[in-house]
Design an enzyme around this catalytic site. Structure first.
Site, PDB file in Angstrom:
ATOM      1  N   SER A   1       0.863  -1.198   0.000  1.00 35.80           N
ATOM      2  CA  SER A   1       0.000   0.000   0.000  1.00 35.80           C
ATOM      3  C   SER A   1       0.885   1.227   0.000  1.00 35.80           C
ATOM      4  CB  SER A   1      -0.878   0.006   1.251  1.00 35.80           C
ATOM      5  OG  SER A   1      -1.538   1.242   1.378  1.00 35.80           O
TER       6      SER A   1
ATOM      7  N   TYR B   1      -1.327  -1.292  10.412  1.00 34.75           N
ATOM      8  CA  TYR B   1      -1.451  -1.604   8.982  1.00 34.75           C
ATOM      9  C   TYR B   1      -0.269  -0.993   8.222  1.00 34.75           C
ATOM     10  CZ  TYR B   1      -3.638  -1.428   4.276  1.00 34.75           C
ATOM     11  OH  TYR B   1      -3.929  -1.546   2.951  1.00 34.75           O
TER      12      TYR B   1
HETATM   13  P1  NDP Z   1     -11.354  -6.475   0.431  1.00 37.67           P
HETATM   14  O1  NDP Z   1     -11.616  -6.475   1.897  1.00 37.67           O
HETATM   15  O2  NDP Z   1     -12.255  -5.731  -0.456  1.00 37.67           O
HETATM   16  O3  NDP Z   1     -11.163  -7.971  -0.087  1.00 37.67           O
HETATM   17  C1  NDP Z   1     -10.337  -8.817   0.651  1.00 37.67           C
HETATM   18  C2  NDP Z   1     -10.382 -10.221   0.093  1.00 37.67           C
HETATM   19  O4  NDP Z   1      -9.533 -11.037   0.908  1.00 37.67           O
HETATM   20  C3  NDP Z   1     -11.753 -10.861   0.163  1.00 37.67           C
HETATM   21  O5  NDP Z   1     -11.845 -11.825  -0.848  1.00 37.67           O
HETATM   22  C4  NDP Z   1     -11.727 -11.527   1.545  1.00 37.67           C
HETATM   23  O6  NDP Z   1     -12.672 -12.584   1.646  1.00 37.67           O
HETATM   24  C5  NDP Z   1     -10.301 -12.038   1.597  1.00 37.67           C
HETATM   25  N1  NDP Z   1      -9.778 -12.148   2.955  1.00 37.67           N
HETATM   26  C6  NDP Z   1      -9.708 -11.182   3.900  1.00 37.67           C
HETATM   27  N2  NDP Z   1      -9.164 -11.664   5.033  1.00 37.67           N
HETATM   28  C7  NDP Z   1      -8.892 -12.976   4.800  1.00 37.67           C
HETATM   29  C8  NDP Z   1      -8.336 -14.012   5.576  1.00 37.67           C
HETATM   30  N3  NDP Z   1      -7.950 -13.805   6.849  1.00 37.67           N
HETATM   31  N4  NDP Z   1      -8.204 -15.236   5.027  1.00 37.67           N
HETATM   32  C9  NDP Z   1      -8.591 -15.464   3.754  1.00 37.67           C
HETATM   33  N5  NDP Z   1      -9.132 -14.525   2.957  1.00 37.67           N
HETATM   34  C10 NDP Z   1      -9.286 -13.288   3.478  1.00 37.67           C
HETATM   35  O7  NDP Z   1      -9.854  -5.859   0.311  1.00 37.67           O
HETATM   36  P2  NDP Z   1      -9.149  -5.044  -0.876  1.00 37.67           P
HETATM   37  O8  NDP Z   1      -9.376  -5.697  -2.166  1.00 37.67           O
HETATM   38  O9  NDP Z   1      -9.439  -3.606  -0.705  1.00 37.67           O
HETATM   39  O10 NDP Z   1      -7.620  -5.222  -0.423  1.00 37.67           O
HETATM   40  C11 NDP Z   1      -6.800  -6.271  -0.904  1.00 37.67           C
HETATM   41  C12 NDP Z   1      -5.360  -5.937  -0.550  1.00 37.67           C
HETATM   42  O11 NDP Z   1      -5.027  -4.676  -1.115  1.00 37.67           O
HETATM   43  C13 NDP Z   1      -5.095  -5.811   0.945  1.00 37.67           C
HETATM   44  O12 NDP Z   1      -3.822  -6.328   1.259  1.00 37.67           O
HETATM   45  C14 NDP Z   1      -5.127  -4.323   1.167  1.00 37.67           C
HETATM   46  O13 NDP Z   1      -4.362  -3.936   2.279  1.00 37.67           O
HETATM   47  C15 NDP Z   1      -4.506  -3.836  -0.119  1.00 37.67           C
HETATM   48  N6  NDP Z   1      -4.786  -2.442  -0.436  1.00 37.67           N
HETATM   49  C16 NDP Z   1      -6.070  -2.012  -0.617  1.00 37.67           C
HETATM   50  C17 NDP Z   1      -6.300  -0.682  -0.902  1.00 37.67           C
HETATM   51  C18 NDP Z   1      -7.671  -0.136  -1.107  1.00 37.67           C
HETATM   52  O14 NDP Z   1      -7.803   1.093  -1.154  1.00 37.67           O
HETATM   53  N7  NDP Z   1      -8.698  -0.950  -1.240  1.00 37.67           N
HETATM   54  C19 NDP Z   1      -5.197   0.293  -1.014  1.00 37.67           C
HETATM   55  C20 NDP Z   1      -3.902  -0.289  -0.807  1.00 37.67           C
HETATM   56  C21 NDP Z   1      -3.724  -1.605  -0.533  1.00 37.67           C
HETATM   57  P3  NDP Z   1     -13.303 -13.026   3.090  1.00 37.67           P
HETATM   58  O15 NDP Z   1     -13.460 -11.775   3.894  1.00 37.67           O
HETATM   59  O16 NDP Z   1     -14.575 -13.687   2.749  1.00 37.67           O
HETATM   60  O17 NDP Z   1     -12.288 -13.971   3.706  1.00 37.67           O
END
Ligand code: NDP
Length: 257
Positions: free
Chosen positions: A145, A158
């Site tokens: 990020s 984070y």
């Molecule tokens: P979302 O919360 O929208 O999606 C996260 C995905 O990961 C879902 O499919 C969720 O499914 C899965 N997930 C979350 N926790 C777990 C877990 N413990 N085990 C297995 N699966 C898991 O997140 P984003 O798409 O926004 O973010 C994805 C990545 O990008 C992250 O690392 C985030 O820090 C990074 N990021 C995001 C930004 C943003 O603005 N959105 C900016 C910069 C970085 P489920 O909950 O059903 O398990």
């Protein structure tokens, strides 16, 4: 073989049912990779697998909580069986945050946020190493990020985890270059995903703050992150390793203001 194709390659994308992970699954599969993904929610996972199958994409999935060490081991065990002990691509995407003042974070908050954001990536990379090495051509991409590059008010733990991920990408790049494994990190600014909806207190104020500080005057889309992730895995990127690349509409070049 085309330098712009992933045909014949296998990939694991953690957290592929929503947001950035979901876009990355599709991007890799559209370029020809066979993809395995995971999430904690079985219903949503099955729904995505059906949608991908209907689009003709080759994707399988497991229910797995990436915050759990034994479940990470099980996931890689399954992947090893599925892909014959070899893997070309690991995308460490799972991550989450919630905002508290630094003085309010508890020991449990620390374990949860560092476990989910940093330890999961570190351990998945360890577990995948023999498979990536066995494939002959391996690539790891960390979804970091902008919060790991500059100070952003989205939760200190984070940000610390994301900063550490960028360093991890550099160290592994050097340590595993001899195994023909490249490791890179991508650093998005605010991308419209369910995570951002969940973290925002006041959506309109948050959005207008971000827009005013971003040269391109808008938030990003998940499918504006996935092409770079896919590129870093392509044969075309074969000399790129240890890098952290921002996808931020110019946010970090403009002194973040
Ligand atoms: P979302 O919360 O929208 O999606 C996260 C995905 O990961 C879902 O499919 C969720 O499914 C899965 N997930 C979350 N926790 C777990 C877990 N413990 N085990 C297995 N699966 C898991 O997140 P984003 O798409 O926004 O973010 C994805 C990545 O990008 C992250 O690392 C985030 O820090 C990074 N990021 C995001 C930004 C943003 O603005 N959105 C900016 C910069 C970085 P489920 O909950 O059903 O398990």
């Amino acid at each position: 073989k085309s330098r712009w194709s992933l045909v014949g390659m296998t990939a694991v994308v953690t957290g592929g049912t929503r947001g950035i992970g979901c876009a990355v699954v599709e991007e890799l599969a559209e370029l020809g990779a066979v993809v395995h993904t995971c999430s904690r929610n079985e219903v949503e996972l099955n729904q995505r697998l059906q949608e991908w199958s209907a689009k003709g994409l080759t994707v399988t999935g497991s229910v797995c909580d990436l915050a759990s060490r034994p479940q990470r081991e099980q996931l890689i065990g399954k992947v090893s069986l599925l892909f014959g002990g070899k893997l070309n691509i690991l995308i460490n995407n799972v991550g989450t945050t919630y905002h508290k003042r630094t003085t309010d974070y508890t020991a449990d908050d620390y374990s949860f946020l560092m476990g989910t954001n940093l330890e999961s990536c570190f351990h998945m990379s360890q577990l995948a190493h023999p498979l990536l090495k066995a494939s002959g051509v391996g690539s790891i991409v960390f979804i970091s990020s902008v919060a790991g590059l500059v100070s952003v008010d989205v939760g200190t733990l984070y940000c610390a985890a994301k900063g550490a991920i960028n360093q991890l990408a550099k160290n592994l790049a050097c340590e595993w270059a001899k195994d023909n494994i490249r490791t890179n990190s991508v650093a998005p600014w605010v991308i419209k995903t369910p995570l951002v909806d969940q973290v925002m207190d006041d959506k309109n104020k948050f959005t207008s703050d971000v827009e005013s500080r971003t040269p391109m005057k808008r938030l990003g889309e998940a499918n504006e992150v996935s092409p770079l992730v896919a590129f870093l895995c392509l044969p075309a990127a074969s000399y790129i390793t240890g890098q952290t690349i921002a996808i931020d509409g110019g946010f970090t070049v403009n002194d973040c203001f």
